[in-house]
Design an enzyme around this catalytic site. Structure first.
Site, PDB file in Angstrom:
ATOM      1  N   CYS A 142       0.817  -1.220   0.000  1.00 23.53           N
ATOM      2  CA  CYS A 142       0.000   0.000   0.000  1.00 23.53           C
ATOM      3  C   CYS A 142       0.854   1.275   0.000  1.00 23.53           C
ATOM      4  O   CYS A 142       1.556   1.531  -0.960  1.00 23.53           O
ATOM      5  CB  CYS A 142      -0.996  -0.023   1.150  1.00 23.53           C
ATOM      6  SG  CYS A 142      -2.401   1.097   0.843  1.00 23.53           S
ATOM      7  N   HIS A 235      -4.342  -4.732   0.068  1.00 23.38           N
ATOM      8  CA  HIS A 235      -4.026  -5.300   1.388  1.00 23.38           C
ATOM      9  C   HIS A 235      -4.398  -6.780   1.435  1.00 23.38           C
ATOM     10  O   HIS A 235      -5.308  -7.178   2.157  1.00 23.38           O
ATOM     11  CB  HIS A 235      -4.779  -4.538   2.484  1.00 23.38           C
ATOM     12  CG  HIS A 235      -4.201  -3.201   2.800  1.00 23.38           C
ATOM     13  ND1 HIS A 235      -3.029  -3.044   3.516  1.00 23.38           N
ATOM     14  CD2 HIS A 235      -4.636  -1.954   2.490  1.00 23.38           C
ATOM     15  CE1 HIS A 235      -2.772  -1.749   3.649  1.00 23.38           C
ATOM     16  NE2 HIS A 235      -3.723  -1.073   3.037  1.00 23.38           N
ATOM     17  N   GLU A 237      -2.903  -8.869   2.940  1.00 23.56           N
ATOM     18  CA  GLU A 237      -2.597  -9.361   4.287  1.00 23.56           C
ATOM     19  C   GLU A 237      -3.752  -9.146   5.268  1.00 23.56           C
ATOM     20  O   GLU A 237      -3.733  -9.702   6.375  1.00 23.56           O
ATOM     21  CB  GLU A 237      -1.330  -8.677   4.823  1.00 23.56           C
ATOM     22  CG  GLU A 237      -1.509  -7.275   5.383  1.00 23.56           C
ATOM     23  CD  GLU A 237      -1.568  -6.183   4.318  1.00 23.56           C
ATOM     24  OE1 GLU A 237      -1.627  -4.997   4.685  1.00 23.56           O
ATOM     25  OE2 GLU A 237      -1.554  -6.526   3.100  1.00 23.56           O
TER      26      GLU A 237
END
Length: 344
Positions: A142, A235, A237
């Protein structure tokens, strides 16, 4: 992990063309194995949550990985105890003589600011300079990706008309790319950002290639041609409830015009359980990256500076489609599938 095959097996050429690691017996006997060494520069306010998310993905690899944590010295974190930072984190000074197989640079909620307004921008650039001679491959997430693309390659950051918030489809640009090997032709990626990157700057830079792209979210995964740097604008994650927690947090603050997370809650109903629709691709991306690092990193990490100077690091295998030319002509996004998961 690589597969060991008999010498001269005809399938070897096909496996090589599909970016699958295969070793013939003499190669396997020469291969030396050691744990991978990673360092994570954690810029997120919620340190422990981010640590958990990243370690969860890293742990999915069968490889043994040693992880260190880095913090900035020019910005004081306020959402975590000082004891936690003292116990588990060090600044660049403690790492400057170390070599690593991989560096992970997280995002940070500062994408609305000019880079020069971020209080640790100069230190961020110093860390990237250090990584260029002490780290084999870096994964940026990001804002970390936006900052690195700007500093390394002059790619401009651009504020979006409105926050990009939700889960959005990304189109695979090459099924045989090392990092996306095994991806479906359409994958989903969470986004929560106020800015993006200038796609023209990426398209005109011969060092960069777009690996996944979305009609609304733009480039989601970018890499250098030698894969030494990987930039994830979304994102992957994120955990299942991260977007829901961000939405609820902003609503409780009484903020006006709080964006609703798109393609996330079934039937766009926040009372229903959100869909964890990106987990498989998140795990696969990180497994692929760690596997690629494992296969190509030098056994002696102190060789990284010389090998990089000689341009003998990495793979240098470009994707099959022209960088910056999103391959979407063969795909039609699904819409109104009952859950609203693939719109945009």
């Amino acid at each position: 992990m690589p597969i060991k095959i008999p010498s001269g097996l005809p399938a070897r050429d096909i496996l090589d063309s599909e970016r699958i690691f295969a070793l013939e017996k003499p190669e396997a006997e020469r291969q030396r194995v050691r744990p991978l060494k990673l360092v994570i520069l954690n810029l997120m306010p919620k340190k422990i949550e981010t640590e958990t998310q990243l370690l969860r993905l890293i742990s999915k690899s069968p490889l043994q990985v040693e992880v260190d944590f880095m913090k900035t010295s020019t910005h004081e974190a306020t959402h975590v105890s000082a004891d936690h930072l003292v116990k588990f984190y060090e600044t660049l000074d403690a790492f400057k003589d170390n070599y690593y197989d991989g560096l992970v640079v997280t995002g940070a909620p500062v994408e609305h600011l000019d880079f020069e307004q971020v209080d640790y921008w100069d230190e961020f650039k110093q860390i990237l300079d250090w990584a260029s001679t002490h780290v084999f491959s870096t994964m940026y997430l990001c804002w970390g990706a936006m900052g690195a693309l700007n500093y390394r390659y002059g790619v401009r950051k651009e504020l979006l008309p409105e926050k990009l918030f939700g889960v959005f489809p990304q189109y695979l640009q090459d099924e045989y790319c090392f990092l996306t090997n095994g991806f479906d032709e359409i994958c989903l990626q969470p986004h929560s950002r106020l800015a993006g990157v200038n796609e023209g700057d990426i398209a005109h830079n011969p060092e960069l290639q777009v690996l996944t792209w979305g009609p609304k979210s733009g480039p989601g995964l970018i890499a250098t041609r030698d894969f030494s740097e990987v930039f994830a604008l979304g994102h992957w994650e994120y955990g299942k409830y991260t977007l829901a927690e961000e939405y609820e947090r902003d609503m409780k603050k009484g903020m006006t015009n709080v964006p609703f997370p798109e393609n996330y809650f079934p039937h766009d109903d926040p009372k229903l359980e959100p869909l964890f629709a990106w987990r498989a691709h998140a795990n696969l991306l990180w497994r692929n990256w760690l596997n690629w690092v494992y296969q190509t990193t030098p056994y002696d990490l102190s060789e990284v500076p010389q090998l990089r100077e000689e341009k003998r690091l990495g793979t240098d295998r470009s994707i099959r489609h022209e960088p910056g030319s999103p391959r979407v002509d063969a795909f039609t996004p699904f819409s109104h599938d009952g859950y609203g998961v693939i719109r945009g």
